[in-house]
Design a protein around this motif. Structure first.
Motif, PDB file in Angstrom:
ATOM      1  N   LYS A 120       0.864  -1.182   0.000  1.00 31.24           N
ATOM      2  CA  LYS A 120       0.000   0.000   0.000  1.00 31.24           C
ATOM      3  C   LYS A 120       0.899   1.229   0.000  1.00 31.24           C
ATOM      4  CE  LYS A 120      -3.874   2.030   2.565  1.00 31.24           C
ATOM      5  NZ  LYS A 120      -4.708   1.881   3.791  1.00 31.24           N
ATOM      6  N   GLY A 121       1.106   1.773  -1.186  1.00 34.90           N
ATOM      7  CA  GLY A 121       2.069   2.861  -1.303  1.00 34.90           C
ATOM      8  C   GLY A 121       3.472   2.286  -1.240  1.00 34.90           C
ATOM      9  N   GLY A 122       4.245   2.779  -0.308  1.00 36.68           N
ATOM     10  CA  GLY A 122       5.617   2.307  -0.178  1.00 36.68           C
ATOM     11  C   GLY A 122       6.563   3.112  -1.050  1.00 36.68           C
ATOM     12  N   ALA A 123       7.825   3.053  -0.728  1.00 34.93           N
ATOM     13  CA  ALA A 123       8.820   3.805  -1.482  1.00 34.93           C
ATOM     14  C   ALA A 123      10.167   3.106  -1.352  1.00 34.93           C
ATOM     15  CB  ALA A 123       8.920   5.243  -0.957  1.00 34.93           C
ATOM     16  N   ALA A 124      11.063   3.426  -2.268  1.00 33.66           N
ATOM     17  CA  ALA A 124      12.426   2.933  -2.165  1.00 33.66           C
ATOM     18  C   ALA A 124      13.115   3.603  -0.988  1.00 33.66           C
ATOM     19  CB  ALA A 124      13.188   3.222  -3.462  1.00 33.66           C
ATOM     20  N   GLN A 137      23.971   4.713  -1.395  1.00 33.43           N
ATOM     21  CA  GLN A 137      23.109   4.666  -2.576  1.00 33.43           C
ATOM     22  C   GLN A 137      21.802   5.399  -2.287  1.00 33.43           C
ATOM     23  OE1 GLN A 137      24.227   2.989  -5.479  1.00 33.43           O
ATOM     24  NE2 GLN A 137      26.122   2.917  -4.267  1.00 33.43           N
ATOM     25  N   LEU A 138      21.486   6.391  -3.108  1.00 36.78           N
ATOM     26  CA  LEU A 138      20.265   7.172  -2.939  1.00 36.78           C
ATOM     27  C   LEU A 138      19.292   6.837  -4.062  1.00 36.78           C
ATOM     28  CD1 LEU A 138      21.813  10.648  -2.017  1.00 36.78           C
ATOM     29  CD2 LEU A 138      20.926   8.887  -0.470  1.00 36.78           C
ATOM     30  N   PRO A 139      18.023   6.595  -3.739  1.00 36.76           N
ATOM     31  CA  PRO A 139      17.059   6.179  -4.765  1.00 36.76           C
ATOM     32  C   PRO A 139      16.718   7.299  -5.734  1.00 36.76           C
ATOM     33  CG  PRO A 139      15.952   6.496  -2.663  1.00 36.76           C
ATOM     34  CD  PRO A 139      17.410   6.628  -2.394  1.00 36.76           C
ATOM     35  N   SER A 140      16.561   6.937  -6.985  1.00 37.63           N
ATOM     36  CA  SER A 140      16.113   7.865  -8.021  1.00 37.63           C
ATOM     37  C   SER A 140      14.592   7.876  -8.068  1.00 37.63           C
ATOM     38  CB  SER A 140      16.658   7.430  -9.381  1.00 37.63           C
ATOM     39  OG  SER A 140      16.117   6.155  -9.728  1.00 37.63           O
ATOM     40  N   ALA A 141      14.036   8.774  -8.873  1.00 37.29           N
ATOM     41  CA  ALA A 141      12.582   8.809  -9.052  1.00 37.29           C
ATOM     42  C   ALA A 141      12.091   7.479  -9.631  1.00 37.29           C
ATOM     43  CB  ALA A 141      12.194   9.965  -9.973  1.00 37.29           C
ATOM     44  N   ASP A 156      23.915  -6.038 -11.682  1.00 43.50           N
ATOM     45  CA  ASP A 156      22.596  -5.980 -12.311  1.00 43.50           C
ATOM     46  C   ASP A 156      21.459  -6.018 -11.297  1.00 43.50           C
ATOM     47  OD1 ASP A 156      23.496  -8.563 -11.789  1.00 43.50           O
ATOM     48  OD2 ASP A 156      22.277  -9.481 -13.352  1.00 43.50           O
ATOM     49  N   HIS A 157      21.765  -6.348 -10.036  1.00 41.19           N
ATOM     50  CA  HIS A 157      20.745  -6.347  -8.987  1.00 41.19           C
ATOM     51  C   HIS A 157      20.688  -5.030  -8.214  1.00 41.19           C
ATOM     52  CE1 HIS A 157      19.273 -10.493  -9.030  1.00 41.19           C
ATOM     53  NE2 HIS A 157      20.506 -10.867  -9.309  1.00 41.19           N
ATOM     54  N   LEU A 158      21.502  -4.061  -8.593  1.00 47.15           N
ATOM     55  CA  LEU A 158      21.580  -2.819  -7.828  1.00 47.15           C
ATOM     56  C   LEU A 158      20.217  -2.141  -7.712  1.00 47.15           C
ATOM     57  CD1 LEU A 158      23.953  -1.088  -6.538  1.00 47.15           C
ATOM     58  CD2 LEU A 158      23.701   0.376  -8.535  1.00 47.15           C
ATOM     59  N   THR A 159      19.500  -2.035  -8.815  1.00 44.79           N
ATOM     60  CA  THR A 159      18.179  -1.393  -8.787  1.00 44.79           C
ATOM     61  C   THR A 159      17.213  -2.178  -7.915  1.00 44.79           C
ATOM     62  OG1 THR A 159      18.518  -0.492 -11.009  1.00 44.79           O
ATOM     63  CG2 THR A 159      16.260  -0.583 -10.203  1.00 44.79           C
ATOM     64  N   ASN A 160      17.295  -3.504  -7.950  1.00 42.01           N
ATOM     65  CA  ASN A 160      16.411  -4.325  -7.115  1.00 42.01           C
ATOM     66  C   ASN A 160      16.574  -4.001  -5.635  1.00 42.01           C
ATOM     67  OD1 ASN A 160      15.448  -5.707  -9.348  1.00 42.01           O
ATOM     68  ND2 ASN A 160      16.887  -7.403  -9.130  1.00 42.01           N
ATOM     69  N   THR A 161      17.789  -3.680  -5.224  1.00 44.95           N
ATOM     70  CA  THR A 161      18.050  -3.478  -3.806  1.00 44.95           C
ATOM     71  C   THR A 161      17.291  -2.285  -3.261  1.00 44.95           C
ATOM     72  OG1 THR A 161      20.240  -4.436  -4.193  1.00 44.95           O
ATOM     73  CG2 THR A 161      19.883  -3.389  -2.068  1.00 44.95           C
ATOM     74  N   PHE A 162      17.026  -1.274  -4.081  1.00 43.42           N
ATOM     75  CA  PHE A 162      16.199  -0.148  -3.627  1.00 43.42           C
ATOM     76  C   PHE A 162      14.786  -0.637  -3.284  1.00 43.42           C
ATOM     77  CE2 PHE A 162      19.380   2.242  -6.116  1.00 43.42           C
ATOM     78  CZ  PHE A 162      19.771   3.153  -5.145  1.00 43.42           C
ATOM     79  N   ARG A 163      14.252  -1.516  -4.096  1.00 39.93           N
ATOM     80  CA  ARG A 163      12.930  -2.073  -3.817  1.00 39.93           C
ATOM     81  C   ARG A 163      12.953  -2.925  -2.560  1.00 39.93           C
ATOM     82  NH1 ARG A 163      10.756  -4.236  -9.637  1.00 39.93           N
ATOM     83  NH2 ARG A 163       8.859  -4.504  -8.415  1.00 39.93           N
TER      84      ARG A 163
END
Length: 284
Positions: A105-109, A120-124, A165-172
């Motif tokens: 429900k919503g949520g954010a990186a 590491q800072l999350p992008s939009a 290649d998993h870097l983006t996944n880690t934000f999630r």
């Protein structure tokens, strides 16, 4: 620190040489710290699973001598994922859709720290991926992101070494650890192994680990090669030309470092290690 690590291949094809490197790095971190090395088979994608590939995973780790301390299959752990989803539903952090799927429900990186690349800072885009993400699909199976986080929490994994290649996944994943009230493991994302300047895919002939075994490559030579693809000793001199498994355990954590930059697949270098180890074994 004592590390519990894991390697998490999917049984959807050949065992990738990049996965072999990831397995070795995680095995080394566990053995160097007196911890545990876990094999987790990510088989929740029912449409793509290939049962024969499960045997391939075990064959490859056996050939390299990287025995796991425990083995888990995600398809056998659905009750664990259902319980975690129920916890989020009860807390009002997730909702159940009309088709039965469960979504955040919503949520954010969330920001996090990488042991190799730093903060590491999350992008939009990362926020968009994390927002309202699906946790349990309509067929009742967990998505990769949710199952991976729940497993790390449940199994006590506190260090994850995996490809860039998993870097983006880690934000999630960072947001999911927070929602479940758990601390994130330490993460280290190593540079990918490339071929002709591109990420090696499972379709590349040089990517299949079993191909090297079947061609008679020495497994210790392969391990020495894989060690130097993404890791190097702090003092890299002539004494470091040969680093066998036992020596790698003593050096990996405190006397070397992993790299985030890509590394090209160097077949002549692998052949050189293969010859050296075969010569040493014949002379022993």
């Amino acid at each position: 620190m004592t590390y519990t690590t894991r390697v998490a291949p999917s049984p959807t094809g050949d065992f990738h040489i990049g996965t072999a490197r990831t397995a070795y790095f995680n095995w080394l971190a566990a053995r160097a710290s007196g911890g545990r090395f876990i094999l987790r088979i990510d088989d929740t994608d029912l449409a793509r699973n290939n049962h024969a590939s499960i045997y391939v995973i075990h064959d490859c780790l056996d050939w390299l001598g990287l025995a796991p301390d425990a083995v888990y299959r995600q398809s056998h752990r659905r009750d664990i994922y259902d319980a975690a989803a129920a916890k989020l539903l009860d807390a009002g952090l997730a909702v159940r859709a009309d088709n039965g799927a469960v979504l955040m429900k919503g949520g954010a990186a969330a920001p996090w720290h990488d042991l190799i690349s730093g903060d590491q800072l999350p992008s939009a885009k990362a926020h968009d991926l994390a927002r309202d993400q699906v946790l349990i699909k309509a067929d009742g199976m967990p998505v990769y992101h949710f199952a991976s986080v729940v497993d790390d929490i449940d199994l006590g994994v506190n260090l994850v070494i995996r490809g860039m290649d998993h870097l983006t996944n880690t934000f999630r994943h960072a947001g999911l650890y927070t929602a479940l009230g758990a601390a994130m493991p330490d993460f280290a994302h190593v540079g990918l192994i490339t071929m002709d300047g591109k990420k090696m895919s499972k379709r590349d002939a040089a990517a299949s680990l079993l191909g090297y075994r079947d061609d008679g490559v020495d497994p210790d030579g392969m391990l020495n090669y894989l060690l130097r693809v993404g890791w190097g000793p702090r003092q890299d001199d002539k004494s470091m030309k040969i680093i066998d498994r036992d020596r790698a355990v003593s050096l990996f954590l405190d006397h070397g470092k992993m790299r985030a930059s890509p590394a090209a697949m160097d077949l002549p270098k692998l052949a050189s290690f293969d010859r050296k180890y075969k010569h040493m074994k014949r002379s022993a």
